[in-house]
Design a protein around this motif. Structure first.
Motif, PDB file in Angstrom:
ATOM      1  N   LEU A 304       0.908  -1.238   0.105  1.00 22.19           N
ATOM      2  CA  LEU A 304      -0.151   0.155   0.006  1.00 22.19           C
ATOM      3  C   LEU A 304       0.897   1.139  -0.029  1.00 22.19           C
ATOM      4  N   VAL A 305       2.168   1.191   0.514  1.00 20.91           N
ATOM      5  CA  VAL A 305       2.795   2.354   0.647  1.00 20.91           C
ATOM      6  C   VAL A 305       3.423   2.703  -1.042  1.00 20.91           C
ATOM      7  N   LEU A 306       3.848   1.765  -1.563  1.00 19.70           N
ATOM      8  CA  LEU A 306       4.212   1.639  -3.032  1.00 19.70           C
ATOM      9  C   LEU A 306       2.970   2.000  -3.772  1.00 19.70           C
ATOM     10  N   TRP A 307       1.700   1.502  -3.525  1.00 17.43           N
ATOM     11  CA  TRP A 307       0.491   1.673  -4.355  1.00 17.43           C
ATOM     12  C   TRP A 307       0.259   3.303  -4.121  1.00 17.43           C
ATOM     13  N   GLY A 308       0.278   3.767  -2.922  1.00 18.73           N
ATOM     14  CA  GLY A 308      -0.111   5.422  -2.843  1.00 18.73           C
ATOM     15  C   GLY A 308       1.059   6.081  -3.394  1.00 18.73           C
ATOM     16  N   LEU A 309       2.433   5.989  -3.316  1.00 19.85           N
ATOM     17  CA  LEU A 309       3.244   6.881  -4.039  1.00 19.85           C
ATOM     18  C   LEU A 309       3.247   6.687  -5.514  1.00 19.85           C
ATOM     19  N   SER A 310       2.888   5.466  -6.100  1.00 24.19           N
ATOM     20  CA  SER A 310       2.745   5.462  -7.531  1.00 24.19           C
ATOM     21  C   SER A 310       1.412   6.434  -8.029  1.00 24.19           C
ATOM     22  N   PHE A 311       0.289   6.069  -7.170  1.00 26.87           N
ATOM     23  CA  PHE A 311      -0.973   6.894  -7.589  1.00 26.87           C
ATOM     24  C   PHE A 311      -0.696   8.276  -7.719  1.00 26.87           C
ATOM     25  N   GLY A 312      -0.055   8.778  -6.368  1.00 26.57           N
ATOM     26  CA  GLY A 312       0.333  10.137  -6.263  1.00 26.57           C
ATOM     27  C   GLY A 312       0.901  10.697  -7.507  1.00 26.57           C
ATOM     28  N   VAL A 313       1.956   9.922  -8.185  1.00 21.36           N
ATOM     29  CA  VAL A 313       2.599  10.460  -9.187  1.00 21.36           C
ATOM     30  C   VAL A 313       1.960  10.337 -10.734  1.00 21.36           C
ATOM     31  N   VAL A 314       1.171   9.406 -10.892  1.00 21.57           N
ATOM     32  CA  VAL A 314       0.448   9.133 -11.970  1.00 21.57           C
ATOM     33  C   VAL A 314      -0.795  10.206 -11.937  1.00 21.57           C
ATOM     34  N   GLN A 315      -1.383  10.382 -10.991  1.00 17.84           N
ATOM     35  CA  GLN A 315      -2.508  11.381 -10.786  1.00 17.84           C
ATOM     36  C   GLN A 315      -2.129  12.673 -11.263  1.00 17.84           C
ATOM     37  N   LEU A 316      -0.989  13.272 -10.731  1.00 18.79           N
ATOM     38  CA  LEU A 316      -0.592  14.448 -11.159  1.00 18.79           C
ATOM     39  C   LEU A 316       0.009  14.862 -12.558  1.00 18.79           C
ATOM     40  N   SER A 317       0.728  13.553 -13.049  1.00 16.26           N
ATOM     41  CA  SER A 317       1.043  13.464 -14.310  1.00 16.26           C
ATOM     42  C   SER A 317      -0.119  13.486 -15.541  1.00 16.26           C
ATOM     43  N   GLN A 318      -1.010  12.840 -15.101  1.00 15.64           N
ATOM     44  CA  GLN A 318      -2.007  12.929 -15.877  1.00 15.64           C
ATOM     45  C   GLN A 318      -2.801  14.102 -16.042  1.00 15.64           C
ATOM     46  N   VAL A 319      -3.056  14.926 -15.173  1.00 17.89           N
ATOM     47  CA  VAL A 319      -3.563  16.276 -15.128  1.00 17.89           C
ATOM     48  C   VAL A 319      -2.765  17.117 -16.021  1.00 17.89           C
ATOM     49  N   ASN A 320      -1.355  17.011 -15.840  1.00 22.55           N
ATOM     50  CA  ASN A 320      -0.432  17.653 -16.456  1.00 22.55           C
ATOM     51  C   ASN A 320      -0.413  17.390 -17.968  1.00 22.55           C
ATOM     52  N   MET A 321      -0.711  16.149 -18.279  1.00 26.71           N
ATOM     53  CA  MET A 321      -0.597  15.685 -19.751  1.00 26.71           C
ATOM     54  C   MET A 321      -1.670  16.142 -20.449  1.00 26.71           C
ATOM     55  N   THR A 322      -2.983  16.282 -19.638  1.00 24.58           N
ATOM     56  CA  THR A 322      -4.067  16.878 -20.296  1.00 24.58           C
ATOM     57  C   THR A 322      -3.885  18.204 -20.604  1.00 24.58           C
ATOM     58  N   GLN A 323      -3.179  19.007 -19.602  1.00 25.90           N
ATOM     59  CA  GLN A 323      -3.200  20.537 -19.930  1.00 25.90           C
ATOM     60  C   GLN A 323      -2.019  20.609 -21.152  1.00 25.90           C
ATOM     61  N   ALA A 324      -1.231  19.963 -20.940  1.00 25.16           N
ATOM     62  CA  ALA A 324      -0.069  19.961 -22.265  1.00 25.16           C
ATOM     63  C   ALA A 324      -0.488  19.657 -23.680  1.00 25.16           C
ATOM     64  N   ALA A 325      -1.437  18.555 -23.649  1.00 33.54           N
ATOM     65  CA  ALA A 325      -2.291  18.451 -24.746  1.00 33.54           C
ATOM     66  C   ALA A 325      -3.193  19.488 -25.366  1.00 33.54           C
ATOM     67  N   ALA A 326      -3.793  20.175 -24.535  1.00 30.33           N
ATOM     68  CA  ALA A 326      -4.899  21.102 -24.998  1.00 30.33           C
ATOM     69  C   ALA A 326      -4.770  22.509 -23.955  1.00 30.33           C
ATOM     70  N   PRO A 327      -3.576  23.050 -24.182  1.00 34.58           N
ATOM     71  CA  PRO A 327      -3.505  24.297 -23.368  1.00 34.58           C
ATOM     72  C   PRO A 327      -4.656  25.384 -23.469  1.00 34.58           C
ATOM     73  N   GLU A 328      -5.140  25.592 -24.526  1.00 29.65           N
ATOM     74  CA  GLU A 328      -5.803  26.658 -25.232  1.00 29.65           C
ATOM     75  C   GLU A 328      -7.374  26.395 -24.717  1.00 29.65           C
ATOM     76  N   THR A 329      -7.638  25.145 -24.553  1.00 28.51           N
ATOM     77  CA  THR A 329      -9.055  24.684 -24.225  1.00 28.51           C
ATOM     78  C   THR A 329      -9.057  23.739 -23.143  1.00 28.51           C
ATOM     79  N   PHE A 330      -8.297  24.157 -21.904  1.00 32.21           N
ATOM     80  CA  PHE A 330      -8.208  23.148 -20.856  1.00 32.21           C
ATOM     81  C   PHE A 330      -9.231  22.855 -19.967  1.00 32.21           C
ATOM     82  N   GLU A 331     -10.313  23.680 -19.957  1.00 27.21           N
ATOM     83  CA  GLU A 331     -11.495  23.422 -19.179  1.00 27.21           C
ATOM     84  C   GLU A 331     -12.237  22.484 -20.005  1.00 27.21           C
ATOM     85  N   ALA A 332     -12.332  22.521 -21.473  1.00 28.03           N
ATOM     86  CA  ALA A 332     -12.930  21.453 -22.091  1.00 28.03           C
ATOM     87  C   ALA A 332     -12.357  20.080 -22.154  1.00 28.03           C
ATOM     88  N   ALA A 333     -11.011  20.316 -22.092  1.00 32.81           N
ATOM     89  CA  ALA A 333     -10.255  18.926 -22.134  1.00 32.81           C
ATOM     90  C   ALA A 333     -10.320  18.284 -20.860  1.00 32.81           C
TER      91      ALA A 333
END
Length: 398
Positions: A304-333
């Motif tokens: 569960l320690v490793l699971w939590g660490l990994s999920f924290g990394v993946v979670q923030l990464s995917q939000v940044n990936m969404t912003q990076a893919a559509a910076p001009e339409t971030f709310e819609a993305a």
């Protein structure tokens, strides 16, 4: 450009973070209460998991439409309305005479939850100067870790001291407190970069990087939540875990998530794709560790320690990936991201429930391994894409 004082701006970010806390704990609290809920209501554990499933369905499927239809509504007003719905929903859940009323209420609450996920991060980023936007997003996303560290385990503790109805009643009151904070601390935020429904659903067709982000999100969320929704029954069966130990490991998971979120706040600017790959690899490894060593308390804690660490990394990464893919339409993305994410939570809980009831809870963890591994392999196979390069340019100015 933000014209408000730095203190008020960051207090507003804190209010949005608190909003995420109450939305997420309300959505996921049944995970820690599955056993007493099922016993009290006379239903199976798998059926009790539908509380997560139905809320995820409405949060996912409704959000692009509601965000587009409300594109001219001031975002402070919209968030206040969403929190009022959340408070009322928790109150109705606490007083519900039967499971059908609970499921109907959760379905309605899901619409509010989904819209929050679509607008919350972008609201926080608008409250602060542009150079601090990524930091504001990271602060808001830390609400996920706070929810898992404090909210879900606290719900488990409150249930053990009182009952699950009182737990939801307390969360109704907490939702009202956050409602008051939002109305007092967040300035007027007229809608920005919102688009029509047609334009929202046209984004993946026109934007290949965004489309790939959404597919990877679907895969890892299906795997993670399919397994995590049933972590309590799994530990009860494999490690003969009691309520106290389950509360401890849920807190440990949340602490790991907070650390992972903090680490990712630094690593995503250096290698966004690498951060996501490392997080996905950690998710796969943690579930395998749970299967191999989860029958012992030390093994379960390590997993569960490793699971939590990994999920924290993946979670923030995917939000940044969404912003990076559509910076001009971030709310819609983000509305599409929310649709993919919450629908996958719902399907993960649904498939997990089917596996748990018909094959056994161990099979649910294997389901998680398979889906998170698929997300990892897809991201590794697609190589360095435009979304990563866009993010590098954005974060270089922060």
């Amino acid at each position: 450009m933000n014209s408000h004082s730095p203190l008020r701006s960051w207090l507003g970010v804190s209010a949005i973070t608190a909003s995420l806390f109450v939305f997420l704990t309300t959505e996921l609290m049944p995970i820690g209460l599955l056993t007493p809920l099922s016993t009290s209501l006379g239903i199976s554990v798998g059926v009790a998991g539908l509380m997560v499933t139905l809320q995820g369905v409405s949060a996912g499927l409704g959000v692009p439409f509601i965000v587009a239809w409300s594109r001219r509504v001031n975002r402070r007003v919209l968030l206040s309305v969403l929190l009022a719905i959340l408070a009322l929903g928790n109150l109705v859940t606490a007083m519900s005479p039967n499971y059908a009323v609970i499921l109907t209420t959760r379905l309605i609450m899901g619409f509010a939850s989904g819209v929050f996920w679509a607008i919350g991060v972008s609201m926080a980023m608008r409250l602060v100067p542009e150079r601090h936007a990524s930091r504001a997003a990271a602060v808001v996303m830390s609400g996920i870790s706070i929810a898992t560290v404090v909210g879900i385990p606290l719900g488990t503790i409150l249930e053990s001291l009182t009952d699950w109805r009182t737990t939801f009643l307390i969360w109704a009151g907490l939702s009202l407190v956050v409602f008051a904070a939002v109305t007092a601390l967040i300035p007027s935020l007229p809608s920005a970069n919102a688009v029509s429904v047609k334009e929202v659903f046209g984004l993946p067709r026109r934007n290949v990087p965004l489309r790939m982000v959404l597919v990877t999100v679907v895969l890892f969320v299906l795997g993670h939540f399919g397994a995590y929704t049933f972590v309590r029954p799994y530990l009860e069966q494999s490690a003969s875990a009691g309520p106290a130990f389950i509360t401890v490991v849920l807190i440990i998971f949340g602490v790991g998530g907070a650390i992972g979120n903090f680490v990712a706040g630094y690593t995503v600017g250096r290698s966004l794709r690498g951060s996501f790959l490392a997080g996905c690899a950690g998710l796969v490894a943690s579930m395998l560790l749970l299967l191999v060593a989860g029958s012992t308390q030390i093994g379960a804690i390590a997993a569960l320690v490793l699971w939590g660490l990994s999920f924290g990394v993946v979670q923030l990464s995917q939000v940044n990936m969404t912003q990076a893919a559509a910076p001009e339409t971030f709310e819609a993305a983000m509305s599409l991201n929310t649709m993919a994410y919450n629908t996958s939570i719902a399907l993960g809980a649904l498939f997990g429930g089917l596996f748990a009831d018909h094959v056994g809870v161990t099979s649910v963890v294997w389901f998680g391994v398979a889906l998170t591994a698929a997300s990892l392999l897809l991201t590794a196979a697609t190589g360095r894409g435009p979304a990563t390069r866009v993010h590098d340019r954005v974060t270089s100015d922060v």
